[in-house]
Design an enzyme around this catalytic site. Structure first.
Site, PDB file in Angstrom:
ATOM      1  N   GLY A  12       0.811  -1.319  -0.001  1.00 50.25           N
ATOM      2  CA  GLY A  12       0.124  -0.078   0.014  1.00 50.25           C
ATOM      3  C   GLY A  12       0.884   1.447   0.088  1.00 50.25           C
ATOM      4  O   GLY A  12       2.203   1.347   0.122  1.00 50.25           O
ATOM      5  N   ASP A  13       0.160   2.470  -0.095  1.00 50.62           N
ATOM      6  CA  ASP A  13       0.842   3.564  -0.129  1.00 50.62           C
ATOM      7  C   ASP A  13       1.892   3.813  -1.340  1.00 50.62           C
ATOM      8  O   ASP A  13       2.826   4.472  -1.202  1.00 50.62           O
ATOM      9  CB  ASP A  13       1.675   3.881   1.166  1.00 50.62           C
ATOM     10  CG  ASP A  13       0.750   3.604   2.428  1.00 50.62           C
ATOM     11  OD1 ASP A  13      -0.514   4.455   2.525  1.00 50.62           O
ATOM     12  OD2 ASP A  13       1.149   3.013   3.472  1.00 50.62           O
ATOM     13  N   GLU A  14       1.573   3.052  -2.495  1.00 47.86           N
ATOM     14  CA  GLU A  14       2.568   3.202  -3.663  1.00 47.86           C
ATOM     15  C   GLU A  14       2.148   4.652  -4.454  1.00 47.86           C
ATOM     16  O   GLU A  14       3.151   4.740  -5.490  1.00 47.86           O
ATOM     17  CB  GLU A  14       2.357   2.129  -4.507  1.00 47.86           C
ATOM     18  CG  GLU A  14       2.432   0.745  -3.981  1.00 47.86           C
ATOM     19  CD  GLU A  14       1.256  -0.078  -3.408  1.00 47.86           C
ATOM     20  OE1 GLU A  14       1.489  -0.957  -2.895  1.00 47.86           O
ATOM     21  OE2 GLU A  14       0.286   0.946  -3.368  1.00 47.86           O
ATOM     22  N   LYS A  16      -1.140   5.233  -5.742  1.00 46.55           N
ATOM     23  CA  LYS A  16      -2.204   4.607  -6.840  1.00 46.55           C
ATOM     24  C   LYS A  16      -2.994   5.965  -7.143  1.00 46.55           C
ATOM     25  O   LYS A  16      -3.361   6.131  -8.174  1.00 46.55           O
ATOM     26  CB  LYS A  16      -2.887   3.692  -6.235  1.00 46.55           C
ATOM     27  CG  LYS A  16      -2.277   2.316  -5.747  1.00 46.55           C
ATOM     28  CD  LYS A  16      -3.319   1.338  -5.419  1.00 46.55           C
ATOM     29  CE  LYS A  16      -3.976   1.710  -3.977  1.00 46.55           C
ATOM     30  NZ  LYS A  16      -2.493   1.690  -2.913  1.00 46.55           N
ATOM     31  N   HIS A  41      -5.605   8.064  -0.470  1.00 48.22           N
ATOM     32  CA  HIS A  41      -5.026   8.574  -1.495  1.00 48.22           C
ATOM     33  C   HIS A  41      -5.040   9.976  -1.503  1.00 48.22           C
ATOM     34  O   HIS A  41      -6.058  10.647  -1.449  1.00 48.22           O
ATOM     35  CB  HIS A  41      -5.866   7.918  -2.744  1.00 48.22           C
ATOM     36  CG  HIS A  41      -5.978   6.549  -2.931  1.00 48.22           C
ATOM     37  ND1 HIS A  41      -6.632   5.911  -3.720  1.00 48.22           N
ATOM     38  CD2 HIS A  41      -5.129   5.408  -2.419  1.00 48.22           C
ATOM     39  CE1 HIS A  41      -6.761   4.599  -3.716  1.00 48.22           C
ATOM     40  NE2 HIS A  41      -5.488   4.472  -2.857  1.00 48.22           N
ATOM     41  N   LYS A 146     -19.904  -9.475   8.082  1.00 47.37           N
ATOM     42  CA  LYS A 146     -20.077  -9.930   6.623  1.00 47.37           C
ATOM     43  C   LYS A 146     -19.831 -11.393   6.425  1.00 47.37           C
ATOM     44  O   LYS A 146     -20.881 -12.365   6.060  1.00 47.37           O
ATOM     45  CB  LYS A 146     -19.429  -9.197   5.675  1.00 47.37           C
ATOM     46  CG  LYS A 146     -19.768  -9.452   4.021  1.00 47.37           C
ATOM     47  CD  LYS A 146     -18.702  -8.759   3.454  1.00 47.37           C
ATOM     48  CE  LYS A 146     -19.043  -8.919   1.938  1.00 47.37           C
ATOM     49  NZ  LYS A 146     -18.184  -8.191   1.011  1.00 47.37           N
ATOM     50  N   THR A 310      -1.459   8.798   4.947  1.00 54.04           N
ATOM     51  CA  THR A 310      -2.661   9.574   4.907  1.00 54.04           C
ATOM     52  C   THR A 310      -3.986   9.543   5.454  1.00 54.04           C
ATOM     53  O   THR A 310      -4.525  10.636   5.949  1.00 54.04           O
ATOM     54  CB  THR A 310      -3.119   9.586   3.102  1.00 54.04           C
ATOM     55  OG1 THR A 310      -2.163   9.786   2.103  1.00 54.04           O
ATOM     56  CG2 THR A 310      -4.187  10.579   2.710  1.00 54.04           C
ATOM     57  N   VAL A 425       8.023  11.201 -10.524  1.00 46.87           N
ATOM     58  CA  VAL A 425       9.053  11.794 -10.335  1.00 46.87           C
ATOM     59  C   VAL A 425       8.726  13.071  -9.325  1.00 46.87           C
ATOM     60  O   VAL A 425       9.712  14.054  -9.093  1.00 46.87           O
ATOM     61  CB  VAL A 425       9.922  12.568 -11.328  1.00 46.87           C
ATOM     62  CG1 VAL A 425      10.508  11.164 -12.188  1.00 46.87           C
ATOM     63  CG2 VAL A 425       9.320  13.256 -12.232  1.00 46.87           C
TER      64      VAL A 425
END
EC number: 6.3.4.4
Length: 435
Positions: A12-14, A16, A41, A146, A310, A425
């Site tokens: 995660g946290d790439e 996206k 995000h 669920k 985030t 970048v």
């Protein structure tokens, strides 16, 4: 094929959100298929007539909504905390991004209530030293409900038996965790659907009603009429409930399989799968991290990369790029292309190390191990590549990258046998190079 999926390829946290933002300029619908408001995000985009650069933090809402021509869909596989949904909706509107009339929620999506968030904290306390490090957003308990067929879905908010069902579920949690402080009746009143004639204000159910659709019909009608759909992943493959570092994972399927189950679409309708990979590796919370650097390199990556969550604000753990993780990710998700992000964070490094194998007792493992005890014993095999020692923040085309930078990109492509199509970048839209 008119459906493209953007998925996190590591923990995660790439980044996206930025690719979703860019691709959303070419689509009609942006859809979420899993997770909840535990996602995060960050997007920087120009807003208003004066095109003011504005930072938006998306958590539950699809981040493709930053493009004002895009319709957002929250699918059946997502779990929804309604107060957070409206808080995010209102926050975006105040910042200049109005999503009115172009945001919908599946009537099959499960609901996260405040008692789920309380239980989330209680479960972490129960785990003690084995704490998973969740965001305490109630996501895990909602997915547990669920799976155990004791959850409530969006359509239940409009059912006359909602209050009865709600009380029964809370009583079940009291039996499991003891009588924690919680205003059951107050929560029922907060949600309960009312007629506008009989009450001065509408409940959350009434406010939510215009957003609720049969998303299966909506998505398939969109596909049938040639609409272009972008599917936005939350979390990432290494946090997948089946293929991640279990139990230090999220509670949903974050893989390409989750796209199908979380939106109700067949695999053949997926046209392209893009994996987003950071130029190094980060993760938040507990769990194994073979290439983590608890040294000056790790600190450098944290500070230069501004590695803070985030959603939580937590400092992210940092380490070298792990291609063993990425090979595992590529096998499962079958990426057609990759987006390499935050390459500029490596600008000042003399040398850059890349993990290419795990060795245990003198033998290289064939893949990423399921057993965390085995993972804890691995010796990481690295390849060391020369750094480029110059800023690439102003680079606008692939050919303008320094030679050592291009070699780093090529090494990743050749090892993974997957092309890198986009290179980030910097944080802005303009800081994405199409290769």
């Amino acid at each position: 094929m008119s459906l493209t999926a953007v998925l996190g390829a590591q923990w995660g946290d790439e980044g996206k959100g930025k690719l979703v933002d860019i691709l959303s300029a070419e689509v009609d619908i942006c859809a979420r298929f899993a997770g909840g408001n535990n996602a995060g995000h960050t997007i920087i985009a120009p807003i208003g007539p004066e095109r003011v650069q504005t930072t938006f933090a998306f958590h539950l809402l699809p981040s493709g909504l930053v493009n004002t021509k895009v319709t957002g869909v929250i699918g059946p596989g997502v779990v929804v905390h309604v107060p957070s949904f409206f808080e995010e909706f209102d926050t975006l509107r105040k910042a200049g991004l109005d999503c009115s009339g172009r945001l919908f929620i599946s009537d099959r999506a499960h609901l996260v209530f405040d008692f789920h968030q309380i239980v989330d904290g209680l479960k972490e306390v129960e785990l003690g030293g084995s704490s998973i490090g969740t965001t305490k957003k109630g996501i895990g308990p909602a997915y547990s409900a669920k799976a155990s067929r004791s959850g409530l879905r969006v359509h239940h908010l409009f059912d006359p038996t909602f209050a009865e069902k709600f009380r029964k579920i809370v009583e079940g949690r009291y039996k499991r965790y003891g009588h924690f402080e919680y205003d059951t009746e107050g929560e029922i009143e907060r949600y309960k659907a009312r007629s506008f004639e009989r009450a001065p204000t509408a409940g959350l159910a009434d406010r939510l009603r215009p957003f609720v659709i049969d998303s299966v019909v909506y998505i398939h009608e969109a596909l049938a009429t040639g609409k272009r759909i972008l599917v936005e992943g939350a979390n990432a493959l290494m946090l997948d409930i089946d293929y991640g570092t279990y139990p230090y994972v999220t509670s949903s399927s974050t893989s390409v399989g989750g796209v199908c189950t979380g939106l109700g679409i067949p695999p053949r309708r997926i046209g392209k799968v893009i994996g987003v990979i950071k130029a190094y590796t980060t993760r938040v919370g507990g769990g194994p991290f073979p290439t983590e650097q608890l040294n000056g390199t790790g600190a450098h990556l944290q500070e230069v990369g501004h590695e803070y969550g985030t959603t939580t604000g937590r400092r992210r753990r940092c380490g070298w790029l792990d291609l063993v993780v990425m090979r595992h990710s590529c096998l499962i998700n079958g990426y057609d292309a990759l987006n390499l992000t935050k390459l500029d964070v490596l600008d000042d490094l003399e040398e850059i190390r890349v993990a290419v194998g795990y060795v245990v007792d003198g033998k290289e493992l064939p893949g990423f191990p399921a057993n965390l005890e085995t993972l804890g014993k691995v010796e990481v095999s690295y390849v060391t590549l020369p750094g480029w020692k110059t800023s690439i923040a102003a680079v606008s085309s692939y050919d303008d990258f320094p030679e050592n930078c291009r070699k780093y990109i090529s090494f990743i492509e050749e090892y993974l046998k997957t092309p890198i199509e986009w290179i980030g970048v910097g944080p802005g839209r303009e800081s994405m190079i199409k290769k």
